[in-house]
Design an enzyme around this catalytic site. Structure first.
Site, PDB file in Angstrom:
ATOM      1  N   GLU A 106       0.906  -1.194  -0.029  1.00 29.43           N
ATOM      2  CA  GLU A 106      -0.020   0.218  -0.059  1.00 29.43           C
ATOM      3  C   GLU A 106       0.807   1.347  -0.164  1.00 29.43           C
ATOM      4  O   GLU A 106       1.859   0.970   0.321  1.00 29.43           O
ATOM      5  CB  GLU A 106      -0.899   0.071   1.146  1.00 29.43           C
ATOM      6  N   CYS A 119       3.394   8.619   0.994  1.00 28.02           N
ATOM      7  CA  CYS A 119       3.880   7.792   2.196  1.00 28.02           C
ATOM      8  C   CYS A 119       3.970   6.519   1.347  1.00 28.02           C
ATOM      9  O   CYS A 119       3.297   5.754   0.888  1.00 28.02           O
ATOM     10  CB  CYS A 119       2.923   7.640   3.114  1.00 28.02           C
ATOM     11  N   CYS A 126       6.541  -6.630   7.079  1.00 24.68           N
ATOM     12  CA  CYS A 126       7.811  -6.086   7.685  1.00 24.68           C
ATOM     13  C   CYS A 126       8.268  -7.192   8.801  1.00 24.68           C
ATOM     14  O   CYS A 126       7.656  -7.874   9.467  1.00 24.68           O
ATOM     15  CB  CYS A 126       7.267  -4.829   8.660  1.00 24.68           C
ATOM     16  N   CYS A 130       6.761  -4.856  15.633  1.00 21.42           N
ATOM     17  CA  CYS A 130       6.377  -4.028  16.820  1.00 21.42           C
ATOM     18  C   CYS A 130       4.797  -4.399  17.033  1.00 21.42           C
ATOM     19  O   CYS A 130       4.220  -4.556  16.207  1.00 21.42           O
ATOM     20  CB  CYS A 130       6.555  -2.611  16.331  1.00 21.42           C
ATOM     21  N   CYS A 133       1.874  -2.174  15.618  1.00 24.23           N
ATOM     22  CA  CYS A 133       1.875  -1.735  14.425  1.00 24.23           C
ATOM     23  C   CYS A 133       1.126  -2.979  13.354  1.00 24.23           C
ATOM     24  O   CYS A 133       1.447  -4.101  13.538  1.00 24.23           O
ATOM     25  CB  CYS A 133       3.115  -1.512  13.520  1.00 24.23           C
ATOM     26  N   CYS A 357      -0.574   5.892  10.030  1.00 24.67           N
ATOM     27  CA  CYS A 357       0.567   5.058  10.708  1.00 24.67           C
ATOM     28  C   CYS A 357       0.118   3.861  11.352  1.00 24.67           C
ATOM     29  O   CYS A 357      -0.257   3.959  12.257  1.00 24.67           O
ATOM     30  CB  CYS A 357       1.535   6.222  11.681  1.00 24.67           C
TER      31      CYS A 357
HETATM   32  N1  SAH Z   1       9.528   0.652  10.042  1.00 19.59           N
HETATM   33  C1  SAH Z   1       9.836   2.069   9.990  1.00 19.59           C
HETATM   34  C2  SAH Z   1       8.650   2.866   9.250  1.00 19.59           C
HETATM   35  C3  SAH Z   1       7.301   2.451   9.689  1.00 19.59           C
HETATM   36  S1  SAH Z   1       6.026   3.333  10.058  1.00 19.59           S
HETATM   37  C4  SAH Z   1       9.568   2.641  11.432  1.00 19.59           C
HETATM   38  O1  SAH Z   1       9.382   1.981  12.316  1.00 19.59           O
HETATM   39  O2  SAH Z   1      10.071   3.661  11.571  1.00 19.59           O
HETATM   40  C5  SAH Z   1       6.056   4.847  10.519  1.00 19.59           C
HETATM   41  C6  SAH Z   1       5.811   5.189  12.021  1.00 19.59           C
HETATM   42  O3  SAH Z   1       4.450   4.790  12.411  1.00 19.59           O
HETATM   43  C7  SAH Z   1       6.781   4.500  12.731  1.00 19.59           C
HETATM   44  O4  SAH Z   1       7.186   5.587  13.751  1.00 19.59           O
HETATM   45  C8  SAH Z   1       5.729   3.393  13.548  1.00 19.59           C
HETATM   46  O5  SAH Z   1       6.472   3.221  14.898  1.00 19.59           O
HETATM   47  C9  SAH Z   1       4.549   4.283  13.686  1.00 19.59           C
HETATM   48  N2  SAH Z   1       3.556   3.406  13.815  1.00 19.59           N
HETATM   49  C10 SAH Z   1       3.358   2.162  13.792  1.00 19.59           C
HETATM   50  N3  SAH Z   1       2.056   1.714  14.240  1.00 19.59           N
HETATM   51  C11 SAH Z   1       1.427   2.765  14.543  1.00 19.59           C
HETATM   52  C12 SAH Z   1       0.301   2.891  15.276  1.00 19.59           C
HETATM   53  N4  SAH Z   1      -0.738   1.701  15.428  1.00 19.59           N
HETATM   54  N5  SAH Z   1      -0.365   4.141  15.475  1.00 19.59           N
HETATM   55  C13 SAH Z   1       0.658   5.119  15.415  1.00 19.59           C
HETATM   56  N6  SAH Z   1       1.784   5.094  14.850  1.00 19.59           N
HETATM   57  C14 SAH Z   1       2.315   3.721  14.340  1.00 19.59           C
END
Ligand code: SAH
Length: 374
Positions: A106, A119, A126, A130, A133, A357
């Site tokens: 996406e 974005c 991934c 985490c 996410c 995000c």
């Molecule tokens: N892998 C990279 C890019 C991913 S997403 C990273 O971790 O930085 C971009 C941002 O969204 C990251 O800071 C990630 O931690 C955040 N993110 C992931 N899940 C989220 C959620 N459910 N709510 C808010 N931010 C989130």
């Protein structure tokens, strides 16, 4: 086993080669290897990056036979749009793409009064796992090729140029590697994509590196490699907790590289590039939003060229966590600011279409994601 091996993407068939995988010199070599004049490479680049052409019939400066051959060899179709979802009166658009091997990814286009941000995904899925996410819940499918990353932005640029996004014809001004995937785990493809984005048109899209953000969980050696490249892109570090105990849980790679190491790598990046580093911090109710954690974070980063981006947690299927209460969020901001640290709270654009995000999961239907714990 080295970290590189541990996080290597599974071996799969490679996406077909595309112009956007190649540097301008490599494009000329590729065209020459097909027994065509090297200047044909520049013509192709002008069509792809400059005019954003997607129909070969529009490449009228190329004789038909040459065109068919070069397009088949160097401009294969890489991503097919499966579905667009829009919100904010069309100013936010999430696209689900299918790659040559059926892989789904996406990208999200966000139009603001003064800019358009794309974005992009760097991987399908991934491997960082985490727990808050959605992308991480299904694991890593594969790295995207350079051209698959670039094509997401070119498609957005095309839609804007053709006036298909409300607000009139426009251009992509900003790119964030905040879609699916951990960009620094696919280092070479991401760096090549940055060059395609920032090389002046028509070699590339001509978007300033200053307007490109690479967001990482904190792969310390890869941050070091990025520092050595002397690019001008912004680095965002997904910290989410100032203490190792909690960060080990929220960002599991922290068990390998600790908060202090990640921050040191970030400061080295800032020092070399003279660019302020962004610290991303998703505020999760009763998990990481305590005032004492804001103070701890403030003490760790104050005096450094830094900016904190707080992200109210976006809901994801199967997760019990939710965003902080507004009063708690306000307190968190106040405590950070008391240390003189600049703070902003990110908007939750795209939440209605699961485009915010951490919500990108590339589900073909609106089926709920299965929880990993479930
Ligand atoms: N892998 C990279 C890019 C991913 S997403 C990273 O971790 O930085 C971009 C941002 O969204 C990251 O800071 C990630 O931690 C955040 N993110 C992931 N899940 C989220 C959620 N459910 N709510 C808010 N931010 C989130």
């Amino acid at each position: 086993m080295s970290a590189q091996l541990t996080f290597a993407a599974p071996r799969r068939a490679k996406p077909p080669r595309h112009l956007a995988d190649l540097s301008p010199d490599e494009r000329r070599e590729a065209v020459a290897a097909l027994d065509e004049k090297p200047f044909r490479a520049d013509q192709l680049s002008r069509h792809y990056f400059g005019r954003l052409v997607d129909d070969p019939a529009d490449m009228t400066d190329l004789p038909a036979a040459v065109r068919d051959r070069l397009v088949a060899e160097l401009m294969p179709s890489l991503l097919t749009s499966v579905r667009d979802q829009v919100c904010d009166e069309g100013m936010t658009r999430k696209t689900l793409w299918k790659a040559f091997d059926g892989t789904l990814i996406e990208s999200v286009l966000m139009r603001y009064p003064d800019r358009v941000t794309m974005c992009v995904s760097s991987q399908a899925g991934c491997g960082m796992n985490c727990p808050f996410c959605a992308t991480g819940q299904a694991g890593l499918t594969r790295n995207l090729s350079t051209a698959e990353i670039v094509e997401q932005v070119v498609a957005g640029a095309r839609a804007l140029a053709r006036g298909q996004i409300p607000g009139g014809a426009g251009r992509v001004s900003n790119i964030v590697f905040m879609g699916m995937g951990e960009p620094l785990a696919s280092f070479n493809n991401v760096v090549r994509a940055i060059h395609r984005f920032s090389d002046p048109s028509p070699a590339g899209l001509g978007i300033s590196q200053r307007n490109i953000t690479v967001s990482t969980v904190g792969l310390v050696p890869a941050i070091g490699r990025l520092t050595d490249l002397d690019l001008k892109v912004r680095l965002a570090v997904s910290l989410h907790a100032p203490d190792d105990e909690l960060r080990d849980e929220l960002v599991p790679i922290n068990t390998r590289w600790k908060v202090a190491e990640v921050l040191d790598a970030a400061w080295a990046y800032a020092d070399r590039t003279r660019r302020r580093v962004s610290i991303e911090y998703a505020l999760i109710r009763d998990i990481n939003d305590q005032a004492w954690r804001a103070d701890l974070l403030g003490r760790l980063i104050k005096g450094h060229p830094v900016h904190v981006n707080l992200i109210p947690l976006n809901p994801t299927p199967g997760s019990k966590w939710t965003a902080s209460r507004p009063t708690v969020q306000t307190e968190f901001v106040r405590h950070l600011e008391a240390h003189g640290v600049p703070v902003t709270v990110r908007d939750t654009r795209g939440q209605e279409i699961d485009g915010a995000c951490g919500q990108l999961a590339a589900m073909p239907q609106e089926a709920p994601l299965r929880s990993q714990q479930g």
